[in-house]
Design a protein around this motif. Structure first.
Motif, PDB file in Angstrom:
ATOM      1  N   THR A   1     -19.996  -5.588   4.145  1.00  0.00           N
ATOM      2  CA  THR A   1     -19.234  -5.556   2.906  1.00  0.00           C
ATOM      3  C   THR A   1     -18.363  -4.311   2.839  1.00  0.00           C
ATOM      4  O   THR A   1     -17.170  -4.375   2.499  1.00  0.00           O
TER       5      THR A   1
ATOM      6  N   TYR B   1     -17.390  -2.534   5.380  1.00  0.00           N
ATOM      7  CA  TYR B   1     -16.393  -2.577   6.452  1.00  0.00           C
ATOM      8  C   TYR B   1     -15.155  -3.342   5.999  1.00  0.00           C
ATOM      9  O   TYR B   1     -14.025  -2.874   6.177  1.00  0.00           O
ATOM     10  N   HIS B   2     -15.352  -4.501   5.411  1.00  0.00           N
ATOM     11  CA  HIS B   2     -14.201  -5.293   4.955  1.00  0.00           C
ATOM     12  C   HIS B   2     -13.511  -4.644   3.764  1.00  0.00           C
ATOM     13  O   HIS B   2     -12.308  -4.851   3.553  1.00  0.00           O
TER      14      HIS B   2
ATOM     15  N   LYS C   1     -11.841  -0.896   5.578  1.00  0.00           N
ATOM     16  CA  LYS C   1     -11.023  -0.875   6.791  1.00  0.00           C
ATOM     17  C   LYS C   1      -9.535  -0.844   6.467  1.00  0.00           C
ATOM     18  O   LYS C   1      -9.091  -1.296   5.401  1.00  0.00           O
TER      19      LYS C   1
ATOM     20  N   TYR D   1      -6.214  -2.408   6.945  1.00  0.00           N
ATOM     21  CA  TYR D   1      -5.765  -3.747   7.338  1.00  0.00           C
ATOM     22  C   TYR D   1      -4.521  -4.071   6.509  1.00  0.00           C
ATOM     23  O   TYR D   1      -4.611  -4.295   5.295  1.00  0.00           O
TER      24      TYR D   1
ATOM     25  N   CYS E   1      -4.011  -6.891   3.752  1.00  0.00           N
ATOM     26  CA  CYS E   1      -4.666  -6.683   2.454  1.00  0.00           C
ATOM     27  C   CYS E   1      -3.905  -5.707   1.572  1.00  0.00           C
ATOM     28  O   CYS E   1      -4.256  -5.537   0.392  1.00  0.00           O
TER      29      CYS E   1
ATOM     30  N   THR F   1     -11.513 -12.242   2.945  1.00  0.00           N
ATOM     31  CA  THR F   1     -11.706 -11.113   3.862  1.00  0.00           C
ATOM     32  C   THR F   1     -11.452  -9.776   3.176  1.00  0.00           C
ATOM     33  O   THR F   1     -12.183  -8.800   3.402  1.00  0.00           O
ATOM     34  N   CYS F   2     -10.439  -9.723   2.328  1.00  0.00           N
ATOM     35  CA  CYS F   2     -10.024  -8.464   1.715  1.00  0.00           C
ATOM     36  C   CYS F   2     -10.746  -8.163   0.402  1.00  0.00           C
ATOM     37  O   CYS F   2     -10.703  -7.022  -0.059  1.00  0.00           O
TER      38      CYS F   2
ATOM     39  N   ARG G   1      -7.187   1.675   0.831  1.00  0.00           N
ATOM     40  CA  ARG G   1      -7.641   1.629   2.230  1.00  0.00           C
ATOM     41  C   ARG G   1      -7.053   2.769   3.058  1.00  0.00           C
ATOM     42  O   ARG G   1      -7.592   3.103   4.118  1.00  0.00           O
TER      43      ARG G   1
ATOM     44  N   GLU H   1      -7.007  -4.149  12.820  1.00  0.00           N
ATOM     45  CA  GLU H   1      -7.836  -3.361  11.918  1.00  0.00           C
ATOM     46  C   GLU H   1      -8.119  -1.987  12.529  1.00  0.00           C
ATOM     47  O   GLU H   1      -8.092  -1.820  13.749  1.00  0.00           O
TER      48      GLU H   1
END
Length: 303
Positions: free
Chosen positions: A82, A84-85, A88, A90, A93, A126-127, A138, A198
């Motif tokens: 959780t 990590y997403h 991260k 990315y 997002c 995912t985001c 992020r 990522e």
């Protein structure tokens, strides 16, 4: 006074000489050398700052890493996934995309009622939906996400071994500014070349501190020619632990060299501007700038 009185005084208070045992200076020399290595102040008896920022952020890194052992029963996964997403770096997002891209049919991550998934739905899963798709936090939280213990150890070694001496010399505010500006430069550098990949880790900020340290020691070498050998040894010992631990990571993972270059470049430029004003009697030569660039290139293959 009579002779009898004098002799009685000598008997009552005899004069003795004790020969002191030789004290070993080995432990003292080791402690003194250790302190000198981690002391960047070239002016004797200058006030030292407390390394509050580096210690606090290192503790935060450790706490977040060990949170991976917390199990999330609702999502049937470890809390680390959780985070990590959520943490991260990315780009999808962090910026809106056109309606044409968002409406594309893609492979579903989870089972749905109709079996059809769109790119926007999958990306939101995912985001996470919070502030999607403008999750600019992020740029900061990427520093607190690590892939495994070796990744964390590498970052902590550089953060503590190089960050604490710098913070003791320049103070928490200065080092915090360099740390986060280098991280921002690393993220922007990574985003220009890797728009769909990522990234995790604080190495971009740490390369900024490392290049700032290199500039600081090179200026010290120029200002203190008689201590040149020790200053070169000091710089080598401060850089060596991070380099040694980073070798397995470079072999094992796909390292984001572009982020290292971006973060190191920010620290290098801040070092030239700030340290030259901090030490008014020193000048930074072109040869020293080229040496820093070559050293950065030898560490991670780019400059």
């Amino acid at each position: 006074m009579s002779k009898y009185d004098a002799s009685s005084l000598e008997l009552e208070e005899p004069f003795t000489i004790q020969i002191a045992r030789p004290v070993s200076t080995r432990n003292y020399n080791i402690k003194s050398l250790f302190r000198r290595i981690f002391n960047l102040n070239d002016v004797p008896n200058k006030k030292q700052h407390l390394p509050l920022f580096i210690i606090a952020i290192s503790i935060l890194h450790i706490l977040i890493y060990f949170s991976r052992f917390i199990y999330d029963s609702k999502k049937d996964q470890h809390f680390a996934m959780t985070l990590y997403h959520l943490f991260k770096l990315y780009i999808p997002c962090m910026r809106p995309t056109s309606h044409f891209i968002r409406s594309r049919v893609v492979k579903c991550i989870r089972l749905t009622t109709n079996g059809t998934c769109y790119y926007d739905e999958v990306l939101k899963q995912t985001c996470f939906s919070f502030l999607y798709p403008n999750q600019l936090w992020r740029m900061i939280t990427v520093n607190f996400s690590h892939l495994e213990w070796l990744h964390l150890l590498s970052n902590l070694l550089a953060q503590l071994v190089q960050g604490i001496p710098l913070e003791r010399k320049y103070g928490s505010i200065c080092i915090a500014i360099i740390y986060w500006l280098s991280g921002l430069g690393a993220n922007l550098s990574f985003m220009t070349l890797h728009r769909t990949e990522e990234a995790t880790g604080a190495s971009g900020s740490l390369y900024g501190l490392m290049l700032f340290l290199i500039v600081d020691r090179l200026i010290a070498i120029q200002a203190n020619v008689e201590q040149r050998r020790f200053l070169i040894l000091q710089l080598t010992l401060l850089l060596l632990p991070h380099i040694v631990v980073s070798i397995p990571l470079i072999i094992k993972f796909n390292v984001a060299h572009s982020a290292h270059v971006g973060g190191g470049l920010v620290g290098f430029l801040i070092g030239i501007e700030f340290i030259d004003k901090y030490l008014t009697n020193s000048q930074f030569s072109c040869r020293q700038a080229q040496f820093s660039c070559v050293l950065l290139q030898s560490v991670h293959g780019g400059c």
